[in-house]
Design a protein around this motif. Structure first.
Motif, PDB file in Angstrom:
ATOM      1  N   VAL A   1      18.109  -2.560   2.426  1.00 50.32           N
ATOM      2  CA  VAL A   1      19.408  -3.075   1.957  1.00 50.32           C
ATOM      3  C   VAL A   1      20.508  -2.086   2.370  1.00 50.32           C
ATOM      4  CG1 VAL A   1      20.750  -3.739  -0.074  1.00 50.32           C
ATOM      5  CG2 VAL A   1      18.305  -4.255   0.013  1.00 50.32           C
ATOM      6  N   ARG A   2      21.556  -2.592   2.990  1.00 51.62           N
ATOM      7  CA  ARG A   2      22.627  -1.703   3.468  1.00 51.62           C
ATOM      8  C   ARG A   2      23.616  -1.383   2.329  1.00 51.62           C
ATOM      9  NH1 ARG A   2      23.225  -5.808   7.584  1.00 51.62           N
ATOM     10  NH2 ARG A   2      25.196  -6.247   6.546  1.00 51.62           N
TER      11      ARG A   2
ATOM     12  N   ASP B   1      14.370   8.541   0.178  1.00 51.72           N
ATOM     13  CA  ASP B   1      15.614   9.177  -0.273  1.00 51.72           C
ATOM     14  C   ASP B   1      16.759   8.159  -0.328  1.00 51.72           C
ATOM     15  OD1 ASP B   1      14.307  11.538  -0.453  1.00 51.72           O
ATOM     16  OD2 ASP B   1      15.039  12.354   1.445  1.00 51.72           O
ATOM     17  N   TYR B   2      16.833   7.324   0.700  1.00 53.60           N
ATOM     18  CA  TYR B   2      17.890   6.331   0.759  1.00 53.60           C
ATOM     19  C   TYR B   2      17.762   5.319  -0.392  1.00 53.60           C
ATOM     20  CZ  TYR B   2      20.672   2.391   2.324  1.00 53.60           C
ATOM     21  OH  TYR B   2      21.571   1.357   2.369  1.00 53.60           O
ATOM     22  N   LEU B   3      16.529   4.891  -0.648  1.00 54.89           N
ATOM     23  CA  LEU B   3      16.294   3.929  -1.735  1.00 54.89           C
ATOM     24  C   LEU B   3      16.716   4.529  -3.076  1.00 54.89           C
ATOM     25  CD1 LEU B   3      15.182   1.207  -2.688  1.00 54.89           C
ATOM     26  CD2 LEU B   3      12.893   2.218  -2.749  1.00 54.89           C
ATOM     27  N   LYS B   4      16.413   5.798  -3.248  1.00 61.71           N
ATOM     28  CA  LYS B   4      16.795   6.488  -4.480  1.00 61.71           C
ATOM     29  C   LYS B   4      18.320   6.524  -4.604  1.00 61.71           C
ATOM     30  CE  LYS B   4      15.476  10.692  -6.912  1.00 61.71           C
ATOM     31  NZ  LYS B   4      14.657  11.904  -6.777  1.00 61.71           N
ATOM     32  N   LYS B   5      18.967   6.825  -3.487  1.00 61.25           N
ATOM     33  CA  LYS B   5      20.425   6.951  -3.485  1.00 61.25           C
ATOM     34  C   LYS B   5      21.103   5.620  -3.859  1.00 61.25           C
ATOM     35  CE  LYS B   5      23.359   7.169   0.024  1.00 61.25           C
ATOM     36  NZ  LYS B   5      23.777   7.379   1.394  1.00 61.25           N
ATOM     37  N   ILE B   6      20.700   4.531  -3.209  1.00 61.62           N
ATOM     38  CA  ILE B   6      21.373   3.256  -3.513  1.00 61.62           C
ATOM     39  C   ILE B   6      20.999   2.759  -4.914  1.00 61.62           C
ATOM     40  CG2 ILE B   6      21.809   2.511  -1.130  1.00 61.62           C
ATOM     41  CD1 ILE B   6      19.368   0.671  -1.339  1.00 61.62           C
ATOM     42  N   SER B   7      19.800   3.107  -5.375  1.00 67.98           N
ATOM     43  CA  SER B   7      19.405   2.684  -6.726  1.00 67.98           C
ATOM     44  C   SER B   7      20.273   3.379  -7.767  1.00 67.98           C
ATOM     45  CB  SER B   7      17.933   3.018  -6.990  1.00 67.98           C
ATOM     46  OG  SER B   7      17.114   2.423  -6.019  1.00 67.98           O
TER      47      SER B   7
ATOM     48  N   LEU C   1       6.908 -23.628  -7.381  1.00 72.60           N
ATOM     49  CA  LEU C   1       6.792 -22.739  -6.220  1.00 72.60           C
ATOM     50  C   LEU C   1       8.033 -22.890  -5.355  1.00 72.60           C
ATOM     51  CD1 LEU C   1       3.067 -23.367  -5.207  1.00 72.60           C
ATOM     52  CD2 LEU C   1       3.999 -21.385  -6.399  1.00 72.60           C
ATOM     53  N   PRO C   2       8.759 -21.805  -5.102  1.00 71.70           N
ATOM     54  CA  PRO C   2       9.954 -21.904  -4.275  1.00 71.70           C
ATOM     55  C   PRO C   2       9.585 -22.236  -2.832  1.00 71.70           C
ATOM     56  CG  PRO C   2       9.821 -19.765  -5.401  1.00 71.70           C
ATOM     57  CD  PRO C   2       8.502 -20.436  -5.550  1.00 71.70           C
ATOM     58  N   GLU C   3      10.288 -23.198  -2.251  1.00 73.08           N
ATOM     59  CA  GLU C   3      10.065 -23.485  -0.819  1.00 73.08           C
ATOM     60  C   GLU C   3      11.044 -22.655  -0.028  1.00 73.08           C
ATOM     61  OE1 GLU C   3       9.960 -27.677   0.169  1.00 73.08           O
ATOM     62  OE2 GLU C   3       8.682 -28.004  -1.596  1.00 73.08           O
ATOM     63  N   ILE C   4      10.523 -21.595   0.565  1.00 69.44           N
ATOM     64  CA  ILE C   4      11.413 -20.696   1.295  1.00 69.44           C
ATOM     65  C   ILE C   4      10.858 -20.393   2.685  1.00 69.44           C
ATOM     66  CG2 ILE C   4      12.506 -19.547  -0.663  1.00 69.44           C
ATOM     67  CD1 ILE C   4      10.451 -17.373  -0.509  1.00 69.44           C
ATOM     68  N   VAL C   5      11.778 -20.090   3.566  1.00 69.33           N
ATOM     69  CA  VAL C   5      11.412 -19.658   4.915  1.00 69.33           C
ATOM     70  C   VAL C   5      11.884 -18.219   5.048  1.00 69.33           C
ATOM     71  CG1 VAL C   5      11.827 -20.026   7.385  1.00 69.33           C
ATOM     72  CG2 VAL C   5      11.669 -21.991   5.829  1.00 69.33           C
ATOM     73  N   HIS C   6      11.025 -17.355   5.594  1.00 66.03           N
ATOM     74  CA  HIS C   6      11.394 -15.948   5.733  1.00 66.03           C
ATOM     75  C   HIS C   6      12.024 -15.678   7.085  1.00 66.03           C
ATOM     76  CE1 HIS C   6       9.375 -14.411   2.089  1.00 66.03           C
ATOM     77  NE2 HIS C   6       8.710 -15.528   2.217  1.00 66.03           N
ATOM     78  N   ARG C   7      13.077 -14.897   7.067  1.00 65.00           N
ATOM     79  CA  ARG C   7      13.652 -14.442   8.335  1.00 65.00           C
ATOM     80  C   ARG C   7      13.999 -12.961   8.186  1.00 65.00           C
ATOM     81  NH1 ARG C   7      17.594 -18.551  10.927  1.00 65.00           N
ATOM     82  NH2 ARG C   7      15.587 -19.596  11.064  1.00 65.00           N
ATOM     83  N   GLY C   8      13.045 -12.097   8.542  1.00 64.58           N
ATOM     84  CA  GLY C   8      13.251 -10.651   8.392  1.00 64.58           C
ATOM     85  C   GLY C   8      13.535 -10.303   6.942  1.00 64.58           C
ATOM     86  N   ARG C   9      14.693  -9.692   6.701  1.00 60.99           N
ATOM     87  CA  ARG C   9      15.053  -9.296   5.334  1.00 60.99           C
ATOM     88  C   ARG C   9      15.556 -10.478   4.514  1.00 60.99           C
ATOM     89  NH1 ARG C   9      19.692  -5.673   4.958  1.00 60.99           N
ATOM     90  NH2 ARG C   9      20.638  -7.433   6.015  1.00 60.99           N
ATOM     91  N   ASP C  10      15.834 -11.575   5.180  1.00 57.35           N
ATOM     92  CA  ASP C  10      16.442 -12.726   4.501  1.00 57.35           C
ATOM     93  C   ASP C  10      15.420 -13.808   4.168  1.00 57.35           C
ATOM     94  OD1 ASP C  10      18.822 -11.441   4.817  1.00 57.35           O
ATOM     95  OD2 ASP C  10      19.574 -12.738   6.420  1.00 57.35           O
TER      96      ASP C  10
ATOM     97  N   LEU D   1      16.434 -10.015  -2.425  1.00 56.35           N
ATOM     98  CA  LEU D   1      16.431  -8.903  -3.390  1.00 56.35           C
ATOM     99  C   LEU D   1      15.366  -9.125  -4.474  1.00 56.35           C
ATOM    100  CD1 LEU D   1      20.232  -8.146  -3.919  1.00 56.35           C
ATOM    101  CD2 LEU D   1      18.576  -6.879  -2.549  1.00 56.35           C
ATOM    102  N   SER D   2      14.358  -9.919  -4.126  1.00 50.47           N
ATOM    103  CA  SER D   2      13.294 -10.196  -5.089  1.00 50.47           C
ATOM    104  C   SER D   2      11.920  -9.827  -4.565  1.00 50.47           C
ATOM    105  CB  SER D   2      13.311 -11.683  -5.459  1.00 50.47           C
ATOM    106  OG  SER D   2      14.528 -12.005  -6.090  1.00 50.47           O
ATOM    107  N   SER D   3      11.891  -9.155  -3.429  1.00 48.83           N
ATOM    108  CA  SER D   3      10.596  -8.824  -2.846  1.00 48.83           C
ATOM    109  C   SER D   3      10.176  -7.420  -3.264  1.00 48.83           C
ATOM    110  CB  SER D   3      10.711  -8.934  -1.323  1.00 48.83           C
ATOM    111  OG  SER D   3      10.101  -7.848  -0.690  1.00 48.83           O
ATOM    112  N   ASN D   4       8.887  -7.136  -3.159  1.00 45.53           N
ATOM    113  CA  ASN D   4       8.385  -5.799  -3.479  1.00 45.53           C
ATOM    114  C   ASN D   4       8.185  -4.955  -2.223  1.00 45.53           C
ATOM    115  OD1 ASN D   4       8.151  -6.520  -6.241  1.00 45.53           O
ATOM    116  ND2 ASN D   4       6.219  -7.537  -5.799  1.00 45.53           N
ATOM    117  N   ASP D   5       8.838  -5.360  -1.158  1.00 37.88           N
ATOM    118  CA  ASP D   5       8.723  -4.636   0.114  1.00 37.88           C
ATOM    119  C   ASP D   5       9.673  -3.431   0.068  1.00 37.88           C
ATOM    120  OD1 ASP D   5       8.267  -3.952   2.752  1.00 37.88           O
ATOM    121  OD2 ASP D   5       9.672  -5.449   3.549  1.00 37.88           O
TER     122      ASP D   5
END
Ligand SMILES: *Cc1c(COP(=O)(O)O)cnc(C)c1O
Length: 381
Positions: A369-370, A295-301, A21-30, A41-45
């Motif tokens: 993601v920017r 639309d944005y998600l589609k564009k960057i993908s 189990l990864p020990e991680i702390v969440h900070r917004g997108r990070d 870049l591993s979340s399903n959000d």
């Protein structure tokens, strides 16, 4: 007694397939892991809703201690059926223009519970080779016979239907819309047509990775492809793009009644807390309004996939889930570690989650993601 467990774990470790189990702390997108802050870049959000403070603030303003109920204290068949359940199911029906709907504790409960409840020994389940583990478990728990068809191969499915249809009362075709590990998608319209060419075939579609992300109103691939009506069991989860928890089905009323009577993962578990159901409804009510994010998600993908292709990576994805294949598990691990050092939280995906020899790192793009971050990611891969 414990020695054999240790040996099993050692074997996994030798194959680079040991999990912790990864020990991680969440900070917004990070996320922060071992002192290192990285873009997640591993979340399903996928729409960035779970990491968005403003949405939670708006929801909290409506809550009072009276309506903030963190437990339902019982199964829905006993006293756990709060009004929040009915309100959420009503909203689902309205959005999908469906006859009825039912909410479950999770997508895992949904997939392990529905198939056993709607099949018998005269049922044949035909599942895509790459369906999610929860669907496999549902198939295993059901009394039906089952066959797998080659991934997204309608011709293979058709030949299996043709060969078997006379021997079974009912056949249920099971697929995901967007596949969780390859990020490619099923041709739902074609599956609906295929299903309609037999009187005894039903269609089960899991939209876990598509709901919220696809279609003009965010209703998923079935909405996008205009074939919501043609799917007998239209299912999905609230746990990914919808930033909540729970699973759901849109179906005919008789199916819903049958599930209430037979579905063990609905009957024998404490219902979701009303506060979760209220939050899900709060997000769903706003779903139509997130077209900019979709639309944005589609564009960057598209951009990321184009750049990966230019670098010579083969990638089956047609969505925001973008695997970078390494084949070997060790390579997947070292690549993921390398990217983490560079500030991107990417994880290796290994057997048994994917087939042996198809290890990968899985990029899960989200609308938060920017573009400069996508650029940097591409330059580092
Ligand atoms: C994540 C997932 C599930 C499980 O949903 P949860 O709500 O997380 O339990 C089911 N099916 C698919 C295809 C998934 O990717």
């Amino acid at each position: 007694m414990l020695q054999s467990y240790r040996e099993e774990l050692t074997q996994l470790e030798e194959k680079s397939n040991l999990r912790t189990l990864p020990e991680i702390v969440h900070r917004g997108r990070d996320v922060i892991r071992q002192g290192r802050q990285m873009l997640n870049l591993s979340s399903n959000d996928y729409l960035g809703l779970a990491s968005e403070l403003a949405l939670r603030k708006a929801f909290l303003e409506r809550l009072t201690p009276e309506c903030f109920l963190p437990s339902s204290s019982s199964s829905r068949l006993l006293t756990g059926n709060f009004t929040a359940n009915g309100e959420l199911e009503e909203l689902l029906c309205r959005l999908y223009k469906a006859e009825s709907s039912l909410v479950f504790n999770s997508g895992y409960h949904m997939n392990t519970g529905i198939l056993p409840a709607v099949s018998n020994s005269k049922t044949l389940i035909l599942a895509d080779k790459l369906v999610h583990a929860s669907l496999i478990d549902g198939i295993r728990l059901s009394p039906a016979k089952f066959l797998r068809y080659r991934h997204n191969d309608c011709e293979h499915l058709e030949s299996l239907l043709c060969r078997n249809h006379a021997d079974y009362e009912r056949m249920i075709v099971v697929t995901e819309s967007i596949f969780s590990m390859d990020g490619d998608e099923a041709d739902l319209r074609r599956l609906v047509m295929l299903k309609k060419s037999y009187p005894n075939v039903m269609l089960y579609v899991d939209e876990a990775h598509a709901v919220g992300v696809r279609g003009e109103k965010g209703l998923g691939c079935a909405g996008e492809q205009g074939c919501i009506d043609g799917i007998d069991f239209l299912t999905g989860t609230f746990g990914k793009a919808l930033a909540s928890v729970g699973g759901y089905i849109l179906c005919r009323r008789v199916i819903r009644d049958c599930l209430i009577n037979k579905m063990r993962t609905l009957i024998f578990t404490t219902a979701l807390p009303p506060v979760n159901l209220m939050w899900t409804r709060f997000v769903l009510e706003r779903l139509e309004g997130f077209n900019d994010r979709r639309d944005y998600l589609k564009k960057i993908s598209l951009y990321l996939k184009g750049q990966l292709a230019a670098k010579g990576y083969e990638c089956p994805s047609t969505s925001h889930i973008i695997p970078v294949m390494t084949g070997d598990s060790r390579k997947a691990i070292s690549k993921a570690e390398d990217m983490q050092r560079k500030g991107f939280y990417l994880l290796p995906v290994r057997p048994p989650t994917v087939l042996e020899g198809t290890s990968r790192i899985r990029i899960s793009l989200t609308a938060s993601v920017r573009t400069d971050e996508v650029e940097r990611l591409i330059s580092l891969l």
